[in-house]
Structure formats: structure tokens, C-alpha cells
Design a protein around this motif. Structure first.
Motif, PDB file in Angstrom:
ATOM      1  N   GLU A 188      50.077  48.582  31.662  1.00  0.00           N
ATOM      2  CA  GLU A 188      51.411  47.980  31.588  1.00  0.00           C
ATOM      3  C   GLU A 188      51.368  47.075  30.357  1.00  0.00           C
ATOM      4  O   GLU A 188      50.710  46.040  30.346  1.00  0.00           O
ATOM      5  CB  GLU A 188      51.694  47.199  32.864  1.00  0.00           C
ATOM      6  CG  GLU A 188      53.183  46.944  33.089  1.00  0.00           C
ATOM      7  CD  GLU A 188      53.737  45.901  32.131  1.00  0.00           C
ATOM      8  OE1 GLU A 188      54.317  46.283  31.076  1.00  0.00           O
ATOM      9  OE2 GLU A 188      53.564  44.717  32.418  1.00  0.00           O
ATOM     10  N   LEU A 189      52.079  47.467  29.310  1.00  0.00           N
ATOM     11  CA  LEU A 189      51.870  46.895  27.986  1.00  0.00           C
ATOM     12  C   LEU A 189      52.286  45.428  27.890  1.00  0.00           C
ATOM     13  O   LEU A 189      51.678  44.674  27.119  1.00  0.00           O
ATOM     14  CB  LEU A 189      52.610  47.725  26.937  1.00  0.00           C
ATOM     15  CG  LEU A 189      52.155  47.513  25.493  1.00  0.00           C
ATOM     16  CD1 LEU A 189      50.719  47.976  25.304  1.00  0.00           C
ATOM     17  CD2 LEU A 189      53.073  48.250  24.528  1.00  0.00           C
ATOM     18  N   VAL A 190      53.282  45.000  28.640  1.00  0.00           N
ATOM     19  CA  VAL A 190      53.686  43.600  28.569  1.00  0.00           C
ATOM     20  C   VAL A 190      52.563  42.706  29.074  1.00  0.00           C
ATOM     21  O   VAL A 190      52.168  41.739  28.413  1.00  0.00           O
ATOM     22  CB  VAL A 190      54.988  43.356  29.370  1.00  0.00           C
ATOM     23  CG1 VAL A 190      55.304  41.865  29.431  1.00  0.00           C
ATOM     24  CG2 VAL A 190      56.149  44.107  28.730  1.00  0.00           C
ATOM     25  N   GLU A 191      52.037  43.025  30.254  1.00  0.00           N
ATOM     26  CA  GLU A 191      50.986  42.199  30.841  1.00  0.00           C
ATOM     27  C   GLU A 191      49.656  42.332  30.101  1.00  0.00           C
ATOM     28  O   GLU A 191      48.908  41.359  29.978  1.00  0.00           O
ATOM     29  CB  GLU A 191      50.791  42.559  32.317  1.00  0.00           C
ATOM     30  CG  GLU A 191      51.946  42.162  33.212  1.00  0.00           C
ATOM     31  CD  GLU A 191      52.150  40.651  33.241  1.00  0.00           C
ATOM     32  OE1 GLU A 191      51.152  39.907  33.158  1.00  0.00           O
ATOM     33  OE2 GLU A 191      53.310  40.215  33.341  1.00  0.00           O
ATOM     34  N   ALA A 192      49.369  43.530  29.606  1.00  0.00           N
ATOM     35  CA  ALA A 192      48.064  43.768  28.995  1.00  0.00           C
ATOM     36  C   ALA A 192      47.999  43.337  27.540  1.00  0.00           C
ATOM     37  O   ALA A 192      46.904  43.021  27.039  1.00  0.00           O
ATOM     38  CB  ALA A 192      47.700  45.257  29.099  1.00  0.00           C
ATOM     39  N   PHE A 193      49.142  43.298  26.856  1.00  0.00           N
ATOM     40  CA  PHE A 193      49.084  43.085  25.408  1.00  0.00           C
ATOM     41  C   PHE A 193      50.192  42.190  24.861  1.00  0.00           C
ATOM     42  O   PHE A 193      49.924  41.175  24.205  1.00  0.00           O
ATOM     43  CB  PHE A 193      49.128  44.442  24.707  1.00  0.00           C
ATOM     44  CG  PHE A 193      48.881  44.379  23.224  1.00  0.00           C
ATOM     45  CD1 PHE A 193      47.606  44.097  22.725  1.00  0.00           C
ATOM     46  CD2 PHE A 193      49.904  44.615  22.318  1.00  0.00           C
ATOM     47  CE1 PHE A 193      47.365  44.036  21.363  1.00  0.00           C
ATOM     48  CE2 PHE A 193      49.677  44.560  20.951  1.00  0.00           C
ATOM     49  CZ  PHE A 193      48.398  44.268  20.477  1.00  0.00           C
ATOM     50  N   ARG A 237      52.431  40.059  26.150  1.00  0.00           N
ATOM     51  CA  ARG A 237      52.521  38.663  26.568  1.00  0.00           C
ATOM     52  C   ARG A 237      51.274  37.859  26.204  1.00  0.00           C
ATOM     53  O   ARG A 237      51.386  36.752  25.664  1.00  0.00           O
ATOM     54  CB  ARG A 237      52.808  38.559  28.066  1.00  0.00           C
ATOM     55  CG  ARG A 237      52.930  37.100  28.540  1.00  0.00           C
ATOM     56  CD  ARG A 237      53.315  36.986  29.997  1.00  0.00           C
ATOM     57  NE  ARG A 237      54.701  37.361  30.219  1.00  0.00           N
ATOM     58  CZ  ARG A 237      55.107  38.268  31.093  1.00  0.00           C
ATOM     59  NH1 ARG A 237      54.220  38.904  31.827  1.00  0.00           N
ATOM     60  NH2 ARG A 237      56.387  38.534  31.242  1.00  0.00           N
ATOM     61  N   PRO A 238      50.058  38.354  26.491  1.00  0.00           N
ATOM     62  CA  PRO A 238      48.889  37.512  26.197  1.00  0.00           C
ATOM     63  C   PRO A 238      48.635  37.285  24.717  1.00  0.00           C
ATOM     64  O   PRO A 238      48.086  36.238  24.351  1.00  0.00           O
ATOM     65  CB  PRO A 238      47.725  38.274  26.848  1.00  0.00           C
ATOM     66  CG  PRO A 238      48.206  39.655  27.054  1.00  0.00           C
ATOM     67  CD  PRO A 238      49.687  39.569  27.248  1.00  0.00           C
ATOM     68  N   LEU A 239      49.046  38.200  23.846  1.00  0.00           N
ATOM     69  CA  LEU A 239      48.778  38.000  22.417  1.00  0.00           C
ATOM     70  C   LEU A 239      49.471  36.741  21.886  1.00  0.00           C
ATOM     71  O   LEU A 239      48.792  35.830  21.402  1.00  0.00           O
ATOM     72  CB  LEU A 239      49.183  39.237  21.619  1.00  0.00           C
ATOM     73  CG  LEU A 239      49.027  39.131  20.093  1.00  0.00           C
ATOM     74  CD1 LEU A 239      47.582  38.835  19.702  1.00  0.00           C
ATOM     75  CD2 LEU A 239      49.509  40.405  19.402  1.00  0.00           C
TER      76      LEU A 239
END
Length: 391
Positions: free
Chosen positions: A135-140, A142-144
Motif C-alpha cells: 500500500e504505497l501511501v503507508e509504505a512510501f 507518507r513516511p518519506l
């Protein structure tokens, strides 16, 4: 008179169709606000630039009326707390802006560029180690930017999860005003704790760099809060929605592999997507705007998404043209309030998107596009989630 600000989108990437119709008829028009105020809507690019550059239009939060229902439209508008300079006018805004400009140095941006690339690589490593879907929002996405803001402000590693958690509840349209106030107070307290820690043990970060000034702890906490608000949700959704747009048409992502064109791709995504849909200004005196009499005290909603799709400024504006020179877009605003951290945002996008598609050249959506949950319930537009997969 337009009864309310159009918000219904025809698809995930285009502004409401009514905005184009309004702009074609009259780029400056009367607008009704949810609280009964009668103000203005600006949809043309030239007129938007004129308002944002004119000191007769104020950014003061206590003067504004919100064009959308939600927490921002309820209650009595309040003056900006100390340090929250984006909702102030000169001379207060000028003082804060001058101090902060000295912190956004070439040296710090270079330091952060290397660190941003390291953060992106680490997140992509974790995605790859987790299998062939994410899930790209949670994995990448948002955290970036969250980790970059933590680096900029000097948030210690053990406080970063709490920092991010407190920041998430601030931009929703469906939360109550009480919930939003509680989230704001909780995050202000986190910022005060961080400022106190920097007073006790300064380091090489932005807040520590401001300790030699005459800023109070409340002002420093307000500055930290403002930078968080300006740089977290915005960049998160530009990354996620940008990836969605690139994935929606085969071959688009390949443009990011050509280093000489990556900058053009990012600028075009900023123009095309406009995740901040509007900015607000209030007339401090009677102003003639393109032949329209704006009265003192009237709120002007500057539609960034409509201005960035103005055919008088951009040819074929509804086309995502990744080779287009998109200079002059208003994604970062204009005038004295133009986004202070815009170069940092560009660095994050230039580091994040090419790294993502370079690592996973076969990246594709894991669900039909119509099933991607859109942030139509939030002030900052984007996606709530973006399920992706790769071979």
C-alpha cells in the motif's frame, strides 16, 4: 453569484468541471460561503497571480471565511498563534520569513538531499523485502516526507511515530471542530517538548539554528507546527497522486528514468494535480480586480486547480504532458507567501518518484482505478491509499 464552491470531480485527476465553465465565463465571480458570507472566486491564472501578489489582500486567519463546510468553516475565526506566519501579514510575517530563509540554506538542502535519497532507498528496500505488493501511501508516500520533516526539525528517532500520529488528524473535513482543536493542541504540545529539548541540547537542525534569535518557545513551536503542516500532507499526496497519475497510462513512468526530463515531469505533475485546491485572501480595502469591485472585508477564494488549468496560460491544460515546460504554475502559491519549502518539496519528489519507478519498473495498480480511495473529504487532495503490485 455562484452559490457554493464546486467540489465534485469528474475523475481522480481533473478539477470540478464547473470551475472550467466559470473561468470561461468570468474568471472573477461572486461566491457564496457556507457561513452566509458573500465573497469572490478567482479561477483565472492572471487574476490569481494578481491577488496573491497584491499586499491589499490579507492572509490573516481571523479575517477569512472558508468556502467549504467543515471545521474550518465553524466557530469564530482566530488570529494566528505565535510563529504561524503563513496566516499573518507583514511586519510579523516578514520577521518570521526572514529568520527562516536563513535556515533554508544551500548547505542544508544539500545535506538533506543525500539523506532524502537514503530514506527513499530504505523505504523501497522494505517494500521489496515484503513481497510483490504494497500500500504505497503507508509504505512510501507518507513516511518519506514525514521522516524528512523530522530530520529538518531534529525530531529524535524515538519520537517520530508519535510526531506523525499527532499530525494526521488536522486536515480532515469530516472530523468535528472539537476533534481538530484537540489534535492541534496535542501536536503543539509535542512541538513545545521538542523546542525545550533543543534549548537544552542544540544540534544541527532548523529549530536549533533559530535558538540564537529572539524567538520565544511558543514562537518556535508555532514555526515547527507550520513547517509540518506545509510540508507533510502536501508532499505525501503529491507523491501518491503523482504515482497514481503515472500508473494510469502505460509509458508515462519511463519519462522519470531520463534524468534530464525528471524535473519537467515533476513540475508538470505539480501543475496538473494541484493537491492544494485553493488559497484564501481577504481585501483590506476596496480593490478593483479585473473590473470587479472587491469590497474591504470580502474573502477571495483563489482556485489554484482552476488557475493551473487556465488555457490562457497553458496550452491543452487538461492534458498531462510530461515534456511540457510548466514554469509559472501556482502549486506553491505566489507572492510573499509563496511556499518557503518549495525547493525541499521538489527534492523529495525528484528523489522519491524516480527511485520508486526505477526500483519497480513493472509497478502497476493492484486494484481497478475506480477503487482507489480519493481524499474528497480532506482539505488537501490526494488518495487515502494506493495498492500497488509488481512482478
Amino acid at each position: 453569484m455562484i452559490g457554493s464552491l464546486p467540489t465534485t470531480r469528474p475523475n481522480p485527476f481533473d478539477p470540478p468541471e464547473a470551475l472550467a465553465e466559470i473561468r470561461a465565463g468570468e474568471p472573477v465571480t461572486r461566491l457564496g460561503y457556507p457561513d452566509g458570507h458573500e465573497g469572490w472566486l478567482v479561477t483565472g491564472h492572471a487574476q490569481a497571480r494578481a491577488v496573491l501578489a497584491d499586499p491589499r489582500f490579507s492572509s490573516r486567519s481571523e479575517l477569512r471565511h472558508s468556502p467549504v463546510a467543515g471545521p474550518a468553516a465553524g466557530g469564530t475565526p482566530q488570529a494566528a498563534p505565535p510563529g504561524m506566519f503563513t496566516s499573518m501579514d507583514p511586519p510579523g510575517h516578514t520577521r518570521y520569513r526572514h529568520l527562516l530563509t536563513g535556515q533554508f540554506t544551500v548547505r542544508r538542502m544539500r545535506q538533506l538531499t543525500g539523506r532524502i535519497e537514503e530514506i527513499a532507498t530504505g523505504l523501497l528496500d522494505a517494500m521489496e523485502a515484503g513481497g510483490t505488493d504494497a500500500e504505497l501511501v503507508e509504505a512510501f508516500a507518507r513516511p518519506l516526507p514525514a521522516l524528512v520533516i523530522c530530520e529538518l526539525l531534529g525530531v529524535p528517532d524515538d519520537g517520530r511515530d508519535r510526531f506523525q500520529e499527532r499530525a494526521r488528524a488536522l486536515s480532515g473535513l469530516e472530523v468535528s471542530r472539537e476533534e481538530q482543536i484537540a489534535a492541534y493542541l496535542a501536536l503543539r504540545e509535542v512541538m513545545r517538548e521538542l523546542v525545550a529539548a533543543k534549548r537544552a541540547a542544540p544540534a544541527d537542525d532548523l529549530l536549533s539554528g533559530l535558538m540564537a534569535s529572539d524567538l520565544t518557545d511558543d514562537e518556535l513551536a508555532g514555526i515547527g507546527f507550520t513547517l509540518l503542516g506545509a510540508g507533510l500532507d502536501t508532499t505525501t499526496n503529491q507523491l501518491a497522486l503523482g504515482a497514481f497519475a503515472l500508473l494510469s497510462s502505460p509509458g508515462r513512468a519511463r519519462a522519470l528514468s531520463e534524468s534530464e526530463s525528471a524535473g519537467e515531469v515533476v513540475e508538470e505533475l505539480l501543475r496538473y494535480l494541484s493537491v492544494i485546491p485553493f488559497l484564501l485572501r481577504v481585501a483590506l480595502e476596496d480593490v478593483d480586480l479585473d473590473g470587479h469591485p472587491i469590497k474591504a472585508g470580502e474573502t477571495v477564494t483563489v482556485s489554484i486547480q482552476a488557475a493551473n488549468r487556465d488555457p490562457d496560460r497553458f496550452a491543452d491544460p487538461d492534458l498531462l504532458d510530461l515534456s511540457r515546460p510548466s514554469g509559472g504554475h501556482l502549486a506553491f502559491g505566489h507572492g510573499i507567501h509563496q511556499c518557503l519549502g518549495q525547493q525541499l518539496a521538489r527534492v523529495e519528489l525528484l528523489a522519491g518518484l524516480p527511485a520508486l519507478f526505477g526500483r519497480f519498473p513493472g509497478l502497476r495498480l493492484a486494484v481497478p482505478p475506480r477503487e482507489v480511495p480519493l481524499r474528497t473529504d480532506m482539505l488537501i487532495y490526494g488518495v487515502h491509499g494506493l495498492p500497488v503490485t509488481w512482478a
